[in-house]
Write a protein that holds these residues in place. Structure first.
Motif, PDB file in Angstrom:
ATOM      1  N   ASN A  50     -12.436  31.597 -17.656  1.00  0.00           N
ATOM      2  CA  ASN A  50     -13.695  31.875 -18.357  1.00  0.00           C
ATOM      3  C   ASN A  50     -14.104  33.325 -18.084  1.00  0.00           C
ATOM      4  O   ASN A  50     -15.152  33.606 -17.496  1.00  0.00           O
ATOM      5  CB  ASN A  50     -14.753  30.877 -17.850  1.00  0.00           C
ATOM      6  CG  ASN A  50     -16.091  31.020 -18.520  1.00  0.00           C
ATOM      7  OD1 ASN A  50     -16.204  31.490 -19.653  1.00  0.00           O
ATOM      8  ND2 ASN A  50     -17.140  30.619 -17.811  1.00  0.00           N
ATOM      9  N   TYR A  51     -13.263  34.265 -18.519  1.00  0.00           N
ATOM     10  CA  TYR A  51     -13.368  35.677 -18.148  1.00  0.00           C
ATOM     11  C   TYR A  51     -14.755  36.277 -18.360  1.00  0.00           C
ATOM     12  O   TYR A  51     -15.220  37.081 -17.561  1.00  0.00           O
ATOM     13  CB  TYR A  51     -12.362  36.510 -18.944  1.00  0.00           C
ATOM     14  CG  TYR A  51     -10.923  36.279 -18.585  1.00  0.00           C
ATOM     15  CD1 TYR A  51     -10.439  36.566 -17.315  1.00  0.00           C
ATOM     16  CD2 TYR A  51     -10.026  35.782 -19.515  1.00  0.00           C
ATOM     17  CE1 TYR A  51      -9.118  36.360 -16.976  1.00  0.00           C
ATOM     18  CE2 TYR A  51      -8.693  35.567 -19.203  1.00  0.00           C
ATOM     19  CZ  TYR A  51      -8.248  35.864 -17.936  1.00  0.00           C
ATOM     20  OH  TYR A  51      -6.928  35.654 -17.608  1.00  0.00           O
ATOM     21  N   ALA A 244     -11.385  33.850 -22.637  1.00  0.00           N
ATOM     22  CA  ALA A 244     -12.518  34.771 -22.728  1.00  0.00           C
ATOM     23  C   ALA A 244     -13.562  34.306 -23.736  1.00  0.00           C
ATOM     24  O   ALA A 244     -14.760  34.518 -23.546  1.00  0.00           O
ATOM     25  CB  ALA A 244     -12.019  36.171 -23.102  1.00  0.00           C
ATOM     26  N   LEU A 300     -16.728  42.496 -16.651  1.00  0.00           N
ATOM     27  CA  LEU A 300     -15.507  41.838 -16.198  1.00  0.00           C
ATOM     28  C   LEU A 300     -14.596  42.826 -15.490  1.00  0.00           C
ATOM     29  O   LEU A 300     -14.094  42.561 -14.387  1.00  0.00           O
ATOM     30  CB  LEU A 300     -14.779  41.222 -17.396  1.00  0.00           C
ATOM     31  CG  LEU A 300     -13.311  40.822 -17.189  1.00  0.00           C
ATOM     32  CD1 LEU A 300     -13.210  39.668 -16.194  1.00  0.00           C
ATOM     33  CD2 LEU A 300     -12.649  40.467 -18.506  1.00  0.00           C
ATOM     34  N   THR A 370     -14.779  37.062 -13.017  1.00  0.00           N
ATOM     35  CA  THR A 370     -15.352  37.030 -14.360  1.00  0.00           C
ATOM     36  C   THR A 370     -16.566  37.940 -14.449  1.00  0.00           C
ATOM     37  O   THR A 370     -17.067  38.450 -13.440  1.00  0.00           O
ATOM     38  CB  THR A 370     -15.780  35.599 -14.741  1.00  0.00           C
ATOM     39  OG1 THR A 370     -16.974  35.265 -13.995  1.00  0.00           O
ATOM     40  CG2 THR A 370     -14.688  34.584 -14.440  1.00  0.00           C
TER      41      THR A 370
END
Length: 396
Positions: A50-51, A244, A300, A370
């Motif tokens: 879940n960047y 992402a 990020l 993240t």
């Protein structure tokens, strides 16, 4: 149960456990964010894809709920009957705009994309040149195509040119494709796309880039192909909508003719019910967010660089990652599993990655910082890494 099946399962499960290759599945209690709860214990989460932190984004949750109210919880059919909703068309138009291509088609998962597109385009009269570190879904898609699979040394352009020349000049194949990940998920390195395109033009290779870990991460969010400005030179761009982008699904982007063909030849498109309305609307909103701002992308990379610097200064082997993906390479499989377990006990969830996901002897704990992590979370993670690393003699 069949006796022979029972014996097979017992023998193979025990062998995996004895060799440190058995993967224990942990259950997350609640949302998958920068911190997660497992068995009642809160941990800093460094194992999510879940960047950009979009899996828990409030705007995406709101639009998903609105789509459920207006369109229901399911699409109701496969795309070719009456499962193509106006939301799907809106999404695919947005994806094409995002990737800089004429058209795009959405699938139920990134894995499905590779199973669908490769076998739709390639067949037993063709050959596929495939980077040796390509994702399992690419490998399976190549096998399903029945094309001749020619393994190419990882990011070795001399080997690619040699094998492309041999395949094309042999006269044995009608078409030859080169397929590669854009960002390699285990090491975080980036495909040499400019050199690949040069070789592809020389030998008229079909080019296919799986950008599952590049979309939203490279090219200010638009992906690895756009990072190099090669959207007019890569024939098939594939990506996931579950990393992402934060939701679920996958897509293939390319020419209008390619997408038209996939809609009549790609089996997962033809025989699987389409993406749900809520997911589809949330994906479209997420893509628009990335097109409107680079804020999440920039955060990020800032967090990725911060964690990398800290781990390297502590003495960990983090390989040669060029992206926020940060492996801590331990080597021995059992030590890797033990290292991951101790991190969890101390409050950091960083999953061990061992064979067959990576080659034997290269076990690692893969860290995925993240945009949603705070510096305080990363500092605490580094403190725990140092403690466990010294305890297990991974660092001195």
């Amino acid at each position: 149960m069949s006796k022979i099946l029972d014996e097979y399962l017992t023998e193979n499960l025990q062998e995996l456990k004895d060799n440190g290759l058995y993967n224990e599945i942990n259950v997350v209690e609640g949302a998958n964010g920068p911190e997660i709860t497992i068995e009642g214990e809160k941990m800093i989460n460094l194992s999510s894809n879940n960047y950009l932190g979009l899996a828990t984004d409030e705007t995406l949750k709101t639009v998903a709920k609105e789509a459920i109210d207006s369109h229901g919880v399911g699409a109701g059919a496969v795309r070719t009957i009456n499962g193509t909703l106006d939301l799907h068309v809106e999404l695919e138009n947005k994806l094409a705009e995002f990737k800089g291509t004429e058209a795009a088609v959405a699938f139920q998962s990134g894995f499905n994309c590779n199973m669908a597109a490769i076998q739709a385009v390639m067949n037993k009269e063709d050959a596929i040149l495939s980077d040796e570190l390509n994702h399992a879904s690419i490998i399976d898609g190549c096998r399903l195509s029945r094309a001749k699979i020619i393994r190419v040394n990882h990011s070795d352009m001399d080997d690619l040119r040699k094998k492309a020349k041999e395949a094309v000049e042999s006269g044995l194949y009608k078409k030859v494709m080169y397929i590669t990940d854009g960002v390699f998920s285990m090491d975080g390195d980036v495909a040499l796309l400019p050199e690949i395109v040069e070789i592809a033009k020389e030998f008229d290779l079909i080019t296919y880039v799986d950008d599952a870990h590049g979309s939203g991460v490279m090219g200010k969010g638009a992906g690895t192909v756009k990072h190099f400005g090669l959207q007019n030179d890569i024939d098939l761009q594939m990506g996931t909508l579950s990393k992402a982008i934060g939701v679920v699904g996958g897509y293939v982007a390319g020419s209008q003719d390619l997408i038209d063909y996939l809609k009549v030849a790609a089996r997962p498109f033809l025989f699987s019910t389409s993406l749900t309305p809520g997911d589809t609307r949330a994906i479209t909103e997420a893509v628009q967010m990335l097109m409107d701002s680079t804020e999440l992308h920039d955060r990020l990379w800032e967090n990725g660089d911060y964690l990398k610097k800290g781990l390297k200064e502590l003495g960990f082997d983090i390989g040669n990652s060029e992206t926020p993906i940060t492996p801590c390479i331990i080597g021995d499989e059992k030590t890797t599993q033990q290292f991951s377990s101790r991190l969890m006990e101390e409050g950091v969830y960083a999953k061990s990655i061992v064979f067959p996901t990576v080659p034997k002897g290269t076990g690692r704990v893969r860290n995925m910082p993240t945009a949603a992590h705070t510096k305080e979370m990363l500092d605490e993670a580094l403190r725990i890494y140092e403690k466990v690393g010294r305890e297990l003699n991974v660092i001195s």
